[in-house]
Design a protein around this motif. Structure first.
Motif, PDB file in Angstrom:
ATOM      1  N   PRO A 114     -11.393  14.009  57.497  1.00  0.00           N
ATOM      2  CA  PRO A 114     -12.419  13.286  58.258  1.00  0.00           C
ATOM      3  C   PRO A 114     -13.689  14.136  58.369  1.00  0.00           C
ATOM      4  N   SER A 115     -14.823  13.489  58.378  1.00  0.00           N
ATOM      5  CA  SER A 115     -16.099  14.213  58.401  1.00  0.00           C
ATOM      6  C   SER A 115     -16.248  15.103  59.632  1.00  0.00           C
ATOM      7  N   ASP A 116     -15.641  14.700  60.757  1.00  0.00           N
ATOM      8  CA  ASP A 116     -15.802  15.508  61.972  1.00  0.00           C
ATOM      9  C   ASP A 116     -15.101  16.861  61.873  1.00  0.00           C
ATOM     10  N   MET A 117     -14.260  17.061  60.882  1.00  0.00           N
ATOM     11  CA  MET A 117     -13.580  18.348  60.730  1.00  0.00           C
ATOM     12  C   MET A 117     -14.402  19.345  59.914  1.00  0.00           C
ATOM     13  N   VAL A 118     -15.469  18.885  59.269  1.00  0.00           N
ATOM     14  CA  VAL A 118     -16.282  19.781  58.446  1.00  0.00           C
ATOM     15  C   VAL A 118     -17.772  19.725  58.769  1.00  0.00           C
ATOM     16  N   MET A 119     -18.169  18.810  59.651  1.00  0.00           N
ATOM     17  CA  MET A 119     -19.576  18.683  60.005  1.00  0.00           C
ATOM     18  C   MET A 119     -19.744  18.830  61.517  1.00  0.00           C
ATOM     19  N   ALA A 120     -20.676  19.667  61.926  1.00  0.00           N
ATOM     20  CA  ALA A 120     -20.915  19.907  63.351  1.00  0.00           C
ATOM     21  C   ALA A 120     -21.575  18.695  63.995  1.00  0.00           C
ATOM     22  N   SER A 121     -21.380  18.572  65.290  1.00  0.00           N
ATOM     23  CA  SER A 121     -22.017  17.487  66.036  1.00  0.00           C
ATOM     24  C   SER A 121     -23.475  17.835  66.309  1.00  0.00           C
ATOM     25  N   GLY A 122     -24.207  16.884  66.850  1.00  0.00           N
ATOM     26  CA  GLY A 122     -25.618  17.099  67.155  1.00  0.00           C
ATOM     27  C   GLY A 122     -25.842  18.206  68.166  1.00  0.00           C
ATOM     28  N   SER A 123     -24.930  18.357  69.110  1.00  0.00           N
ATOM     29  CA  SER A 123     -25.078  19.401  70.127  1.00  0.00           C
ATOM     30  C   SER A 123     -24.452  20.714  69.690  1.00  0.00           C
ATOM     31  N   GLY A 124     -23.534  20.649  68.736  1.00  0.00           N
ATOM     32  CA  GLY A 124     -22.792  21.841  68.334  1.00  0.00           C
ATOM     33  C   GLY A 124     -21.695  22.195  69.310  1.00  0.00           C
ATOM     34  N   LEU A 125     -21.463  21.333  70.310  1.00  0.00           N
ATOM     35  CA  LEU A 125     -20.495  21.639  71.368  1.00  0.00           C
ATOM     36  C   LEU A 125     -19.517  20.499  71.635  1.00  0.00           C
ATOM     37  N   ASP A 126     -19.357  19.593  70.704  1.00  0.00           N
ATOM     38  CA  ASP A 126     -18.504  18.435  70.920  1.00  0.00           C
ATOM     39  C   ASP A 126     -17.060  18.878  71.160  1.00  0.00           C
ATOM     40  N   PRO A 127     -16.465  18.516  72.300  1.00  0.00           N
ATOM     41  CA  PRO A 127     -15.097  18.939  72.606  1.00  0.00           C
ATOM     42  C   PRO A 127     -14.032  18.051  71.970  1.00  0.00           C
ATOM     43  N   ASN A 128     -14.467  16.957  71.358  1.00  0.00           N
ATOM     44  CA  ASN A 128     -13.523  15.962  70.848  1.00  0.00           C
ATOM     45  C   ASN A 128     -13.527  15.902  69.329  1.00  0.00           C
ATOM     46  N   ILE A 129     -12.380  15.478  68.802  1.00  0.00           N
ATOM     47  CA  ILE A 129     -12.279  15.142  67.388  1.00  0.00           C
ATOM     48  C   ILE A 129     -11.712  13.735  67.296  1.00  0.00           C
ATOM     49  N   SER A 130     -11.766  13.182  66.119  1.00  0.00           N
ATOM     50  CA  SER A 130     -11.197  11.856  65.915  1.00  0.00           C
ATOM     51  C   SER A 130      -9.677  11.961  65.910  1.00  0.00           C
ATOM     52  N   PRO A 131      -8.982  10.873  66.230  1.00  0.00           N
ATOM     53  CA  PRO A 131      -7.519  10.900  66.118  1.00  0.00           C
ATOM     54  C   PRO A 131      -7.063  11.271  64.703  1.00  0.00           C
ATOM     55  N   GLU A 132      -7.812  10.824  63.705  1.00  0.00           N
ATOM     56  CA  GLU A 132      -7.471  11.178  62.324  1.00  0.00           C
ATOM     57  C   GLU A 132      -7.593  12.687  62.103  1.00  0.00           C
ATOM     58  N   GLY A 133      -8.618  13.294  62.697  1.00  0.00           N
ATOM     59  CA  GLY A 133      -8.809  14.739  62.586  1.00  0.00           C
ATOM     60  C   GLY A 133      -7.662  15.510  63.214  1.00  0.00           C
ATOM     61  N   ALA A 134      -7.106  14.983  64.286  1.00  0.00           N
ATOM     62  CA  ALA A 134      -5.955  15.632  64.927  1.00  0.00           C
ATOM     63  C   ALA A 134      -4.678  15.376  64.133  1.00  0.00           C
ATOM     64  N   LEU A 135      -4.496  14.154  63.688  1.00  0.00           N
ATOM     65  CA  LEU A 135      -3.245  13.804  63.007  1.00  0.00           C
ATOM     66  C   LEU A 135      -3.071  14.525  61.673  1.00  0.00           C
ATOM     67  N   ILE A 136      -4.166  14.822  60.964  1.00  0.00           N
ATOM     68  CA  ILE A 136      -3.997  15.538  59.693  1.00  0.00           C
ATOM     69  C   ILE A 136      -3.645  17.009  59.896  1.00  0.00           C
ATOM     70  N   GLN A 137      -3.769  17.497  61.123  1.00  0.00           N
ATOM     71  CA  GLN A 137      -3.408  18.881  61.424  1.00  0.00           C
ATOM     72  C   GLN A 137      -1.973  19.022  61.933  1.00  0.00           C
ATOM     73  N   VAL A 138      -1.305  17.902  62.186  1.00  0.00           N
ATOM     74  CA  VAL A 138       0.045  17.909  62.762  1.00  0.00           C
ATOM     75  C   VAL A 138       1.002  18.746  61.923  1.00  0.00           C
ATOM     76  N   LYS A 139       0.993  18.556  60.629  1.00  0.00           N
ATOM     77  CA  LYS A 139       1.938  19.254  59.740  1.00  0.00           C
ATOM     78  C   LYS A 139       1.772  20.773  59.851  1.00  0.00           C
ATOM     79  N   ARG A 140       0.522  21.256  59.815  1.00  0.00           N
ATOM     80  CA  ARG A 140       0.256  22.695  59.919  1.00  0.00           C
ATOM     81  C   ARG A 140       0.707  23.247  61.263  1.00  0.00           C
ATOM     82  N   VAL A 141       0.312  22.567  62.346  1.00  0.00           N
ATOM     83  CA  VAL A 141       0.630  23.051  63.695  1.00  0.00           C
ATOM     84  C   VAL A 141       2.143  23.039  63.929  1.00  0.00           C
TER      85      VAL A 141
END
Length: 184
Positions: A114-141
């Motif tokens: 997902p784009s949010d995993m490689v592109m910074a937000s406008g503020s550079g401080l976004d505390p959230n990611i998309s559910p897709e961004g979290a779910l693709i990390q499940v296997k690693r974690v």
């Protein structure tokens, strides 16, 4: 001389209004906000570990990662990169982030990130990611923590914040990682 006194009076009035009265009014209003206007903190065992609305850096493999930050998660310098999608430096930075993400997540294809995993937000401080961004990390974690993927996936799904009326679903990375630490 008459004009000079009028200018001095006006200057003093505006200084008192904008340097004293206005800040005091904002301070008084903030006392009715959560945590008296000091931000919505997140505590674990009585200790403040972060702020709900400000992203934090997580780069260890046993934690979920948040969005990249253009300001290295420095809340005093909130800003985007100000580089457009045709800027060569920006494209190189995004490609580096994609390459790093793929090294740590070898089970993914580039198109699945997902784009949010490689592109910074406008503020550079976004505390959230998309559910897709979290779910693709499940296997690693799950692998790093020696937990079942189903258990970690269920945790992620329980932390998805869905909008009441409009907007997109998000996952607060700090809250997710705190809940992850509480898993046995």
């Amino acid at each position: 001389m008459k004009n000079i006194f009028s200018i001095i009076k006006f200057t003093l009035l505006t200084v008192i209004l904008f340097a004293v009265i206005y800040p005091l009014a904002i301070y008084a209003i903030a006392q009715f906000a959560p945590n008296q206007g000091k931000g919505e903190t997140i505590s674990v065992n009585g200790k403040v570990v972060g702020y709900q609305k400000i992203g934090q850096k997580f780069d260890k493999s046993n934690y979920f990662w948040g969005r990249p930050s253009a300001v290295d998660y420095n809340a005093s310098g909130s800003a985007g990169s100000n580089k457009g999608p045709s800027n060569a430096d920006y494209l190189a930075l995004v490609q580096k982030r994609i390459d790093t993400f793929l090294i740590v997540h070898p089970y993914l294809e580039k198109s699945e990130i997902p784009s949010d995993m490689v592109m910074a937000s406008g503020s550079g401080l976004d505390p959230n990611i998309s559910p897709e961004g979290a779910l693709i990390q499940v296997k690693r974690v799950a692998k790093e923590r020696k937990l079942s993927e189903d258990k970690v996936k269920t945790l992620v799904e329980s932390k998805i914040n869905t909008p009441t009326i409009m907007g997109t679903s998000t996952v607060n990375v700090l809250e997710l990682n705190i809940a992850l630490d509480e898993l046995k």
